[in-house]
Design a protein around this motif. Structure first.
Motif, PDB file in Angstrom:
ATOM      1  N   ASP A 167       0.819  -1.218   0.000  1.00 30.42           N
ATOM      2  CA  ASP A 167       0.000   0.000   0.000  1.00 30.42           C
ATOM      3  C   ASP A 167       0.856   1.272   0.000  1.00 30.42           C
ATOM      4  O   ASP A 167       0.327   2.380   0.069  1.00 30.42           O
ATOM      5  N   GLY A 168       2.183   1.116  -0.047  1.00 26.51           N
ATOM      6  CA  GLY A 168       3.064   2.284  -0.093  1.00 26.51           C
ATOM      7  C   GLY A 168       3.493   2.789   1.273  1.00 26.51           C
ATOM      8  O   GLY A 168       4.309   3.712   1.371  1.00 26.51           O
ATOM      9  N   ASN A 169       2.932   2.176   2.339  1.00 25.64           N
ATOM     10  CA  ASN A 169       3.347   2.573   3.690  1.00 25.64           C
ATOM     11  C   ASN A 169       4.821   2.210   3.906  1.00 25.64           C
ATOM     12  O   ASN A 169       5.252   1.138   3.494  1.00 25.64           O
ATOM     13  N   LYS A 170       5.578   3.120   4.547  1.00 21.10           N
ATOM     14  CA  LYS A 170       7.013   2.856   4.746  1.00 21.10           C
ATOM     15  C   LYS A 170       7.400   3.075   6.207  1.00 21.10           C
ATOM     16  O   LYS A 170       6.884   3.999   6.855  1.00 21.10           O
ATOM     17  N   ARG A 171       8.337   2.247   6.684  1.00 24.68           N
ATOM     18  CA  ARG A 171       8.911   2.481   8.014  1.00 24.68           C
ATOM     19  C   ARG A 171      10.422   2.296   7.905  1.00 24.68           C
ATOM     20  O   ARG A 171      10.903   1.426   7.176  1.00 24.68           O
ATOM     21  N   GLY A 203       1.493  -9.147   2.933  1.00 27.81           N
ATOM     22  CA  GLY A 203       0.363  -8.216   3.042  1.00 27.81           C
ATOM     23  C   GLY A 203      -0.118  -8.036   4.471  1.00 27.81           C
ATOM     24  O   GLY A 203      -1.273  -7.668   4.704  1.00 27.81           O
ATOM     25  N   LEU A 204       0.760  -8.263   5.449  1.00 27.58           N
ATOM     26  CA  LEU A 204       0.406  -8.079   6.863  1.00 27.58           C
ATOM     27  C   LEU A 204       0.833  -6.674   7.309  1.00 27.58           C
ATOM     28  O   LEU A 204       1.674  -6.045   6.662  1.00 27.58           O
ATOM     29  N   PRO A 205       0.276  -6.178   8.428  1.00 24.05           N
ATOM     30  CA  PRO A 205       0.691  -4.843   8.897  1.00 24.05           C
ATOM     31  C   PRO A 205       2.186  -4.813   9.202  1.00 24.05           C
ATOM     32  O   PRO A 205       2.741  -5.794   9.698  1.00 24.05           O
ATOM     33  N   LEU A 206       2.836  -3.701   8.904  1.00 20.96           N
ATOM     34  CA  LEU A 206       4.283  -3.578   9.154  1.00 20.96           C
ATOM     35  C   LEU A 206       4.541  -3.425  10.652  1.00 20.96           C
ATOM     36  O   LEU A 206       3.715  -2.875  11.381  1.00 20.96           O
ATOM     37  N   GLY A 207       5.725  -3.913  11.089  1.00 22.49           N
ATOM     38  CA  GLY A 207       6.075  -3.860  12.510  1.00 22.49           C
ATOM     39  C   GLY A 207       6.941  -2.655  12.848  1.00 22.49           C
ATOM     40  O   GLY A 207       7.486  -1.988  11.960  1.00 22.49           O
ATOM     41  N   ASP A 208       7.103  -2.435  14.146  1.00 21.42           N
ATOM     42  CA  ASP A 208       7.831  -1.287  14.679  1.00 21.42           C
ATOM     43  C   ASP A 208       9.340  -1.483  14.496  1.00 21.42           C
ATOM     44  O   ASP A 208       9.925  -2.395  15.079  1.00 21.42           O
ATOM     45  N   PRO A 209      10.009  -0.628  13.696  1.00 20.29           N
ATOM     46  CA  PRO A 209      11.458  -0.777  13.498  1.00 20.29           C
ATOM     47  C   PRO A 209      12.286  -0.129  14.612  1.00 20.29           C
ATOM     48  O   PRO A 209      13.509  -0.094  14.517  1.00 20.29           O
ATOM     49  N   GLY A 210      11.632   0.379  15.645  1.00 20.94           N
ATOM     50  CA  GLY A 210      12.356   1.098  16.703  1.00 20.94           C
ATOM     51  C   GLY A 210      13.284   0.185  17.497  1.00 20.94           C
ATOM     52  O   GLY A 210      13.161  -1.046  17.481  1.00 20.94           O
ATOM     53  N   LEU A 221      13.726   6.000  -3.335  1.00 24.07           N
ATOM     54  CA  LEU A 221      14.076   4.823  -4.134  1.00 24.07           C
ATOM     55  C   LEU A 221      12.984   3.747  -4.023  1.00 24.07           C
ATOM     56  O   LEU A 221      12.541   3.185  -5.033  1.00 24.07           O
ATOM     57  N   ALA A 222      12.552   3.475  -2.804  1.00 24.69           N
ATOM     58  CA  ALA A 222      11.547   2.417  -2.598  1.00 24.69           C
ATOM     59  C   ALA A 222      10.240   2.783  -3.316  1.00 24.69           C
ATOM     60  O   ALA A 222       9.601   1.927  -3.944  1.00 24.69           O
ATOM     61  N   ASP A 223       9.855   4.062  -3.259  1.00 24.98           N
ATOM     62  CA  ASP A 223       8.631   4.490  -3.954  1.00 24.98           C
ATOM     63  C   ASP A 223       8.797   4.359  -5.464  1.00 24.98           C
ATOM     64  O   ASP A 223       7.896   3.899  -6.166  1.00 24.98           O
ATOM     65  N   ASP A 224       9.956   4.786  -5.952  1.00 31.48           N
ATOM     66  CA  ASP A 224      10.199   4.753  -7.400  1.00 31.48           C
ATOM     67  C   ASP A 224      10.106   3.318  -7.934  1.00 31.48           C
ATOM     68  O   ASP A 224       9.636   3.102  -9.054  1.00 31.48           O
ATOM     69  N   LEU A 225      10.573   2.358  -7.138  1.00 25.83           N
ATOM     70  CA  LEU A 225      10.561   0.955  -7.567  1.00 25.83           C
ATOM     71  C   LEU A 225       9.227   0.278  -7.253  1.00 25.83           C
ATOM     72  O   LEU A 225       9.064  -0.906  -7.539  1.00 25.83           O
ATOM     73  N   ASP A 226       8.302   1.016  -6.630  1.00 25.98           N
ATOM     74  CA  ASP A 226       7.058   0.430  -6.116  1.00 25.98           C
ATOM     75  C   ASP A 226       7.397  -0.849  -5.339  1.00 25.98           C
ATOM     76  O   ASP A 226       6.817  -1.916  -5.530  1.00 25.98           O
ATOM     77  N   TYR A 227       8.342  -0.684  -4.449  1.00 25.92           N
ATOM     78  CA  TYR A 227       8.995  -1.794  -3.766  1.00 25.92           C
ATOM     79  C   TYR A 227       8.096  -2.396  -2.680  1.00 25.92           C
ATOM     80  O   TYR A 227       7.411  -1.669  -1.964  1.00 25.92           O
ATOM     81  N   VAL A 228       8.143  -3.711  -2.544  1.00 27.88           N
ATOM     82  CA  VAL A 228       7.434  -4.375  -1.438  1.00 27.88           C
ATOM     83  C   VAL A 228       8.437  -5.272  -0.709  1.00 27.88           C
ATOM     84  O   VAL A 228       9.004  -6.189  -1.296  1.00 27.88           O
ATOM     85  N   GLY A 229       8.640  -4.991   0.586  1.00 28.99           N
ATOM     86  CA  GLY A 229       9.588  -5.756   1.391  1.00 28.99           C
ATOM     87  C   GLY A 229      10.626  -4.837   1.996  1.00 28.99           C
ATOM     88  O   GLY A 229      10.454  -3.619   2.013  1.00 28.99           O
TER      89      GLY A 229
END
Ligand code: AMP
Length: 382
Positions: A190-194, A287-294, A232-240
């Motif tokens: 969905d384009g969400n990034k952390r 396709g699961l919710p992203l986790g906290d990278p903190g 970069l990640a947006d430009d590549l429509d990257y997932v992962g």
């Protein structure tokens, strides 16, 4: 869900280890039997572009890769039958150093000066433009410093050409950076990034040996690295998960390369972050919710073991130390395992350093002492 992985090395192994608690199962494809991941996942011994591999992976719910040099055609054929994340195009973008750096430039990311080299006259012209020192690299299939020759003066030119000539090459300015660092971003469909905190990295002979997170005194570098990796990640429509490797000089960052997969410089996230890069990569591709990278601890220090593993019992005496044996045979230059220290503060790090004593090889100790000097707790990481 069943996750298929092209490549059965230690990255696939750590993906499987992270996915099991989430109820995921794994099938890895690797041409070498007894691959590292085969100890924790089902392995099909087959070539990546074989019909057998395609059929086995098409039965999975999603397919990902543990290395970037998977033939793009094999991934495209697979993508007609099963979701492949990140996409074949995203992997291809990292397979050729010239294409990769050209994209960085188009995206407004600073890079070392570079030029494509296909012939001796190209090399001479590129040297005139870029100057010395410089590094000549193969455009494709290079990793861990392989396929590279540093040119310090004109006399190195002949040997470098003998070593590498005849293949598509890139000449890069040799950057006298203050230090190296890398940033890992996870992006969902969905384009969400952390973003993970920057890791400060130290390489020897082109191979990562040590990473410290968060990067001490990162200041503005964190925001700038996020801007670059995010674009970069947006430009590549990257997932992962994607890791961008950077050279830092003062407050400036130059992009060296990116890895469209889990990356060695973020292995500390297994114990040192609330959600590891491996778990987040799986969350994203499934396709699961992203986790906290903190951060989970105050400071994480990753030591890479190259060639052979030290004695595990000698290292486990240290509080806060986690051990990762990749189950691989010892061989010079091979990554066989790593250890991560996760500690609350610099005082605990000094204690761990004292406990490790001579077990810490002199080069690793020297690098750690330069990055986080002992007894210098007041200037802790920001
Ligand atoms: P690479 O395979 O491009 O990631 O290179 C491996 C390592 O070699 C990097 O992490 C740096 O330590 C060093 N290196 C590569 N390219 C350059 C460069 N243009 N300037 C300075 N150091 C470099």
């Amino acid at each position: 869900m069943k996750v298929g992985i092209l490549g059965g090395g230690q990255l696939a192994r750590m993906l499987a280890e992270a996915g099991h608690p989430m109820g995921l199962s794994f099938r890895v494809v690797d041409p070498k039997s007894g691959a590292s991941a085969s100890q924790v996942a089902e392995q099909l011994v087959a070539d990546y572009d074989s019909a057998e591999a395609r059929d086995a992976l098409a039965e999975c719910d999603v397919v990902t890769c543990d290395f970037e040099n998977v033939p793009a055609a094999a991934l495209e054929a697979l993508a007609e039958r099963v979701p492949v994340r990140p996409s074949a195009a995203a992997l291809a973008a990292a397979q050729d150093r010239f294409v990769e750096k050209s994209r960085f430039q188009q995206l407004g990311m600073a890079t070392p000066a570079f030029a494509a080299v296909d012939s001796r006259p190209d090399l001479l012209a590129a040297l005139d433009r870029i100057g010395l020192p410089a590094v000549l690299k193969t455009r494709t299939m290079g990793y861990d410093g392989k396929g590279q020759a540093v040119l310090r003066d004109r006399e190195d030119l002949e040997a470098a050409w003998q070593q590498l000539g005849g293949r598509p090459l890139i000449l890069e300015q040799w950057v006298a950076f203050d230090h190296e660092c890398s940033i890992t971003v996870v992006r969902g469909a969905d384009g969400n990034k952390r973003f993970y905190p920057l890791s400060r990295t130290w390489h020897a002979d082109g191979i990562l040996r040590l990473a410290v997170a968060p990067c001490p005194n990162a200041g503005r570098l964190q925001a700038e690295a996020e801007r670059m990796a995010g674009r970069l990640a947006d430009d590549l429509d990257y997932v992962g998960c994607l890791t961008l490797e950077l050279f830092a000089s003062g407050n400036e960052l130059r992009a060296n390369e990116f890895a469209p997969r889990a990356h060695n410089s973020a292995h500390w996230t297994i114990e040192g972050a609330r959600c590891s890069q491996f778990e987040n990569h799986l969350r994203a591709v499934c396709g699961l919710p992203l986790g906290d990278p903190g951060l989970r601890g105050g400071i994480s220090v990753l030591f890479n073991f190259i060639g052979e593993l030290p004695e595990v019992g000698d290292w486990l005496v240290v509080d806060g130390l986690a051990w990762h044996d990749y189950g691989k045979a010892a061989r010079p230059g091979r990554k066989v395992g790593h250890a991560t220290l996760v500690l609350p503060d610099r005082h605990a790090l000094d204690a761990a350093r004292a406990q490790l004593g001579d077990r810490l090889p002199a080069d690793l100790r020297g690098a750690l002492d330069r990055i986080l000097p002992p007894g210098d707790g007041r200037a802790g990481p920001d």
